[in-house]
Design a protein around this motif. Structure first.
Motif, PDB file in Angstrom:
ATOM      1  N   GLU A  78       0.882  -1.165  -0.056  1.00 47.23           N
ATOM      2  CA  GLU A  78       0.115   0.030  -0.120  1.00 47.23           C
ATOM      3  C   GLU A  78       0.744   1.327   0.030  1.00 47.23           C
ATOM      4  O   GLU A  78       0.718   2.254  -0.644  1.00 47.23           O
ATOM      5  N   LEU A  79       1.830   1.287   0.903  1.00 49.54           N
ATOM      6  CA  LEU A  79       2.627   2.469   0.988  1.00 49.54           C
ATOM      7  C   LEU A  79       3.526   2.829  -0.275  1.00 49.54           C
ATOM      8  O   LEU A  79       3.482   3.920  -0.768  1.00 49.54           O
ATOM      9  N   ARG A  80       3.888   1.703  -1.255  1.00 52.34           N
ATOM     10  CA  ARG A  80       4.585   1.908  -2.181  1.00 52.34           C
ATOM     11  C   ARG A  80       3.502   2.598  -3.315  1.00 52.34           C
ATOM     12  O   ARG A  80       3.796   3.685  -3.935  1.00 52.34           O
ATOM     13  N   ARG A  81       2.278   2.209  -3.381  1.00 51.81           N
ATOM     14  CA  ARG A  81       1.270   2.680  -4.354  1.00 51.81           C
ATOM     15  C   ARG A  81       1.137   4.293  -3.740  1.00 51.81           C
ATOM     16  O   ARG A  81       1.161   5.160  -4.661  1.00 51.81           O
ATOM     17  N   LEU A  82       0.784   4.482  -2.265  1.00 52.37           N
ATOM     18  CA  LEU A  82       0.916   5.968  -1.905  1.00 52.37           C
ATOM     19  C   LEU A  82       1.958   6.779  -2.232  1.00 52.37           C
ATOM     20  O   LEU A  82       1.515   7.831  -2.798  1.00 52.37           O
ATOM     21  N   ARG A  96       5.194  -0.019  17.850  1.00 50.87           N
ATOM     22  CA  ARG A  96       5.343  -1.316  17.351  1.00 50.87           C
ATOM     23  C   ARG A  96       4.835  -1.794  16.212  1.00 50.87           C
ATOM     24  O   ARG A  96       5.238  -2.676  15.600  1.00 50.87           O
ATOM     25  N   GLY A  97       3.733  -1.314  15.885  1.00 50.87           N
ATOM     26  CA  GLY A  97       3.094  -1.831  14.618  1.00 50.87           C
ATOM     27  C   GLY A  97       3.835  -1.295  13.314  1.00 50.87           C
ATOM     28  O   GLY A  97       4.145  -2.015  12.495  1.00 50.87           O
ATOM     29  N   ALA A  98       4.580  -0.383  13.351  1.00 50.68           N
ATOM     30  CA  ALA A  98       5.129   0.217  12.318  1.00 50.68           C
ATOM     31  C   ALA A  98       6.559  -0.366  12.163  1.00 50.68           C
ATOM     32  O   ALA A  98       7.477   0.235  11.252  1.00 50.68           O
ATOM     33  N   LEU A  99       7.359  -1.039  13.282  1.00 52.41           N
ATOM     34  CA  LEU A  99       8.611  -1.441  13.324  1.00 52.41           C
ATOM     35  C   LEU A  99       8.967  -2.419  12.225  1.00 52.41           C
ATOM     36  O   LEU A  99       9.992  -2.137  11.537  1.00 52.41           O
ATOM     37  N   PRO A 100       8.195  -3.365  11.887  1.00 58.26           N
ATOM     38  CA  PRO A 100       8.511  -4.387  10.833  1.00 58.26           C
ATOM     39  C   PRO A 100       8.480  -3.637   9.514  1.00 58.26           C
ATOM     40  O   PRO A 100       9.264  -3.771   8.451  1.00 58.26           O
ATOM     41  N   LEU A 101       7.659  -2.531   9.204  1.00 61.70           N
ATOM     42  CA  LEU A 101       7.462  -1.498   8.092  1.00 61.70           C
ATOM     43  C   LEU A 101       8.825  -0.759   8.125  1.00 61.70           C
ATOM     44  O   LEU A 101       9.435  -0.446   6.982  1.00 61.70           O
ATOM     45  N   THR A 102       9.355  -0.420   9.317  1.00 63.58           N
ATOM     46  CA  THR A 102      10.539   0.636   9.133  1.00 63.58           C
ATOM     47  C   THR A 102      11.563  -0.288   8.819  1.00 63.58           C
ATOM     48  O   THR A 102      12.433  -0.103   7.888  1.00 63.58           O
ATOM     49  N   TRP A 109      14.114  -1.270   0.771  1.00 61.86           N
ATOM     50  CA  TRP A 109      13.817  -0.046  -0.256  1.00 61.86           C
ATOM     51  C   TRP A 109      15.277   0.831   0.046  1.00 61.86           C
ATOM     52  O   TRP A 109      15.413   1.737  -0.919  1.00 61.86           O
ATOM     53  N   ARG A 110      15.986   0.646   0.865  1.00 59.32           N
ATOM     54  CA  ARG A 110      17.119   1.530   1.349  1.00 59.32           C
ATOM     55  C   ARG A 110      16.824   3.132   1.461  1.00 59.32           C
ATOM     56  O   ARG A 110      17.443   3.747   0.886  1.00 59.32           O
ATOM     57  N   ARG A 111      15.584   3.060   1.969  1.00 57.78           N
ATOM     58  CA  ARG A 111      15.146   4.480   2.008  1.00 57.78           C
ATOM     59  C   ARG A 111      15.360   4.989   3.548  1.00 57.78           C
ATOM     60  O   ARG A 111      15.019   4.133   4.556  1.00 57.78           O
ATOM     61  N   ASN A 112      15.716   6.159   3.741  1.00 50.44           N
ATOM     62  CA  ASN A 112      15.971   6.780   4.950  1.00 50.44           C
ATOM     63  C   ASN A 112      14.505   6.839   5.540  1.00 50.44           C
ATOM     64  O   ASN A 112      13.426   7.402   5.235  1.00 50.44           O
ATOM     65  N   VAL A 113      14.285   6.406   6.978  1.00 54.15           N
ATOM     66  CA  VAL A 113      13.022   6.324   7.701  1.00 54.15           C
ATOM     67  C   VAL A 113      13.479   6.606   9.169  1.00 54.15           C
ATOM     68  O   VAL A 113      14.586   6.220   9.647  1.00 54.15           O
ATOM     69  N   ALA A 131      17.584  -0.886  14.483  1.00 54.23           N
ATOM     70  CA  ALA A 131      18.436   0.326  14.857  1.00 54.23           C
ATOM     71  C   ALA A 131      19.870   0.219  14.291  1.00 54.23           C
ATOM     72  O   ALA A 131      20.350   1.284  14.202  1.00 54.23           O
ATOM     73  N   ARG A 132      20.207  -0.795  13.811  1.00 54.83           N
ATOM     74  CA  ARG A 132      21.771  -0.937  13.319  1.00 54.83           C
ATOM     75  C   ARG A 132      21.908  -0.829  11.860  1.00 54.83           C
ATOM     76  O   ARG A 132      22.621  -0.842  11.207  1.00 54.83           O
ATOM     77  N   ARG A 133      20.525  -0.723  11.428  1.00 56.13           N
ATOM     78  CA  ARG A 133      20.447  -0.613  10.024  1.00 56.13           C
ATOM     79  C   ARG A 133      20.814   0.924   9.317  1.00 56.13           C
ATOM     80  O   ARG A 133      20.387   1.726  10.239  1.00 56.13           O
ATOM     81  N   ARG A 134      21.663   0.711   8.438  1.00 56.41           N
ATOM     82  CA  ARG A 134      22.204   2.291   7.891  1.00 56.41           C
ATOM     83  C   ARG A 134      21.116   3.212   7.645  1.00 56.41           C
ATOM     84  O   ARG A 134      21.283   4.323   7.810  1.00 56.41           O
ATOM     85  N   HIS A 135      20.015   2.814   6.996  1.00 52.25           N
ATOM     86  CA  HIS A 135      19.138   3.983   6.750  1.00 52.25           C
ATOM     87  C   HIS A 135      18.038   4.288   7.618  1.00 52.25           C
ATOM     88  O   HIS A 135      16.893   4.789   7.484  1.00 52.25           O
ATOM     89  N   CYS A 136      18.130   3.666   8.936  1.00 55.54           N
ATOM     90  CA  CYS A 136      17.184   3.712   9.895  1.00 55.54           C
ATOM     91  C   CYS A 136      17.674   4.539  11.048  1.00 55.54           C
ATOM     92  O   CYS A 136      18.771   4.469  11.428  1.00 55.54           O
ATOM     93  N   HIS A 137      17.076   5.634  11.562  1.00 54.24           N
ATOM     94  CA  HIS A 137      17.142   6.557  12.518  1.00 54.24           C
ATOM     95  C   HIS A 137      16.446   6.276  13.596  1.00 54.24           C
ATOM     96  O   HIS A 137      15.155   6.854  13.540  1.00 54.24           O
ATOM     97  N   THR A 138      16.728   5.843  14.919  1.00 55.28           N
ATOM     98  CA  THR A 138      15.784   5.710  15.930  1.00 55.28           C
ATOM     99  C   THR A 138      15.980   6.570  16.936  1.00 55.28           C
ATOM    100  O   THR A 138      17.121   7.073  17.291  1.00 55.28           O
ATOM    101  N   VAL A 139      14.472   7.176  17.151  1.00 52.81           N
ATOM    102  CA  VAL A 139      14.689   8.044  18.396  1.00 52.81           C
ATOM    103  C   VAL A 139      14.026   7.451  19.619  1.00 52.81           C
ATOM    104  O   VAL A 139      12.838   6.753  19.552  1.00 52.81           O
ATOM    105  N   LEU A 140      14.731   7.572  20.776  1.00 52.84           N
ATOM    106  CA  LEU A 140      14.163   7.089  21.942  1.00 52.84           C
ATOM    107  C   LEU A 140      13.826   8.113  22.968  1.00 52.84           C
ATOM    108  O   LEU A 140      14.299   9.135  22.632  1.00 52.84           O
ATOM    109  N   LEU A 141      12.903   7.855  23.717  1.00 49.09           N
ATOM    110  CA  LEU A 141      12.457   9.116  24.692  1.00 49.09           C
ATOM    111  C   LEU A 141      13.410   9.529  25.919  1.00 49.09           C
ATOM    112  O   LEU A 141      13.236  10.657  26.241  1.00 49.09           O
TER     113      LEU A 141
END
Length: 269
Positions: A78-82, A96-102, A109-113, A131-141
């Motif tokens: 769906e996201l690709r179409r959007l 949580r729900g968006a973690l596998p998508l991230t 996709w090697r897309r920054n998220v 969190a160790r993936r190159r294109h992922c930027h993790t924010v913790l509270l």
């Protein structure tokens, strides 16, 4: 700048949507546009209004981890179409729900998220791996959340922010000092947040029960917050109420449900 928040919420409750509303207010002058990708079952009940895009499959939360995983996999299509129909500058995933998508966006996709983690999970493996993936930027509270996930603060793609409070809370006094009654002052304190087990509202009840009766009778605790639409949360509320009755705290400890105005709740404290 156009930012797409990957949330999957099924109802208008919880702190994530509060954060997005605060971001919308804070960045409006800079021309930022915030779009929120929610589940098709979602209905807005709070203000200010947000701008939405809808998914058939993405879920913010579920006690069934496989359901979250399969939903995220189908939501990727769906996201690709959007994104073919609408250009966005930033993808910002939440909890949580968006973690596998991230993970899929960063690896396949090697897309920054940008992934903001709003919760303490029991199983931390996928969070650490993502969190160790190159294109992922993790924010913790908080730094404590970083310790929970065993993520070093020196990692290049791991960032920690302070607990957030909306700016309007600082613009006027929220609490007024009230005269003490004949038996002494009554201390009223409130808890605000979703009824989720990991938030440990049970500790408040146990702390009140541990106090001497002379001190306990001068305290009142009211919890305000929505009950997530899940069997686990409903069972947790029953457990909290049973514990309150068993310990004889019905008169001083109450769970009030959804609060339309946080300012009014705090002002009554």
């Amino acid at each position: 700048m156009k930012i797409l928040h990957l949330v999957g919420a099924q109802d208008d409750s919880g702190g994530i949507l509060d954060v997005i509303r605060s971001l919308q207010s804070a960045t409006a002058a800079q021309g930022c546009q915030h779009l929120v990708w929610v589940n098709q079952a979602y209905h807005e009940t709070r203000r200010p209004a947000l701008t939405y895009r809808y998914s058939r499959y993405l879920l913010a939360e579920s006690p069934n981890h496989l359901r979250l995983l399969f939903g995220a996999c189908r939501a990727l299509i769906e996201l690709r179409r959007l994104l073919r129909q609408e250009r966005v500058d930033v993808l910002h995933a939440h909890s949580r729900g968006a973690l596998p998508l991230t993970a899929a966006l960063a690896v396949l996709w090697r897309r920054n998220v940008l992934f903001t983690n709003h919760a303490y999970a029991r199983r931390v493996g996928l969070y650490r791996w993502t969190a160790r993936r190159r294109h992922c930027h993790t924010v913790l509270l908080t730094p404590n959340m970083a310790r929970h996930y065993r993520l070093p603060l020196t990692a290049p793609n791991v960032h920690v922010i302070s607990p957030c409070v909306a700016d309007p809370f600082f613009l006027h006094p929220l609490v007024e000092r009230r005269p003490a009654g004949p038996a002494g002052p009554v201390v009223r304190f409130v808890g605000v947040g979703n009824l989720l087990r990991w938030k440990n509202w049970l500790l408040v009840i146990e702390a009140l029960a541990a106090l001497p009766g002379s001190a306990r009778c001068r305290l009142q605790f009211h919890h305000w917050g929505p009950l997530p639409n899940s069997p686990e949360s409903a069972a947790y509320l029953d457990e909290l109420r049973d514990c309150t009755r068993r310990l004889g705290l019905e008169n001083i400890c109450r769970f009030q449900g959804f609060a339309p105005s946080i300012e009014a709740v705090l002002a009554a404290a």
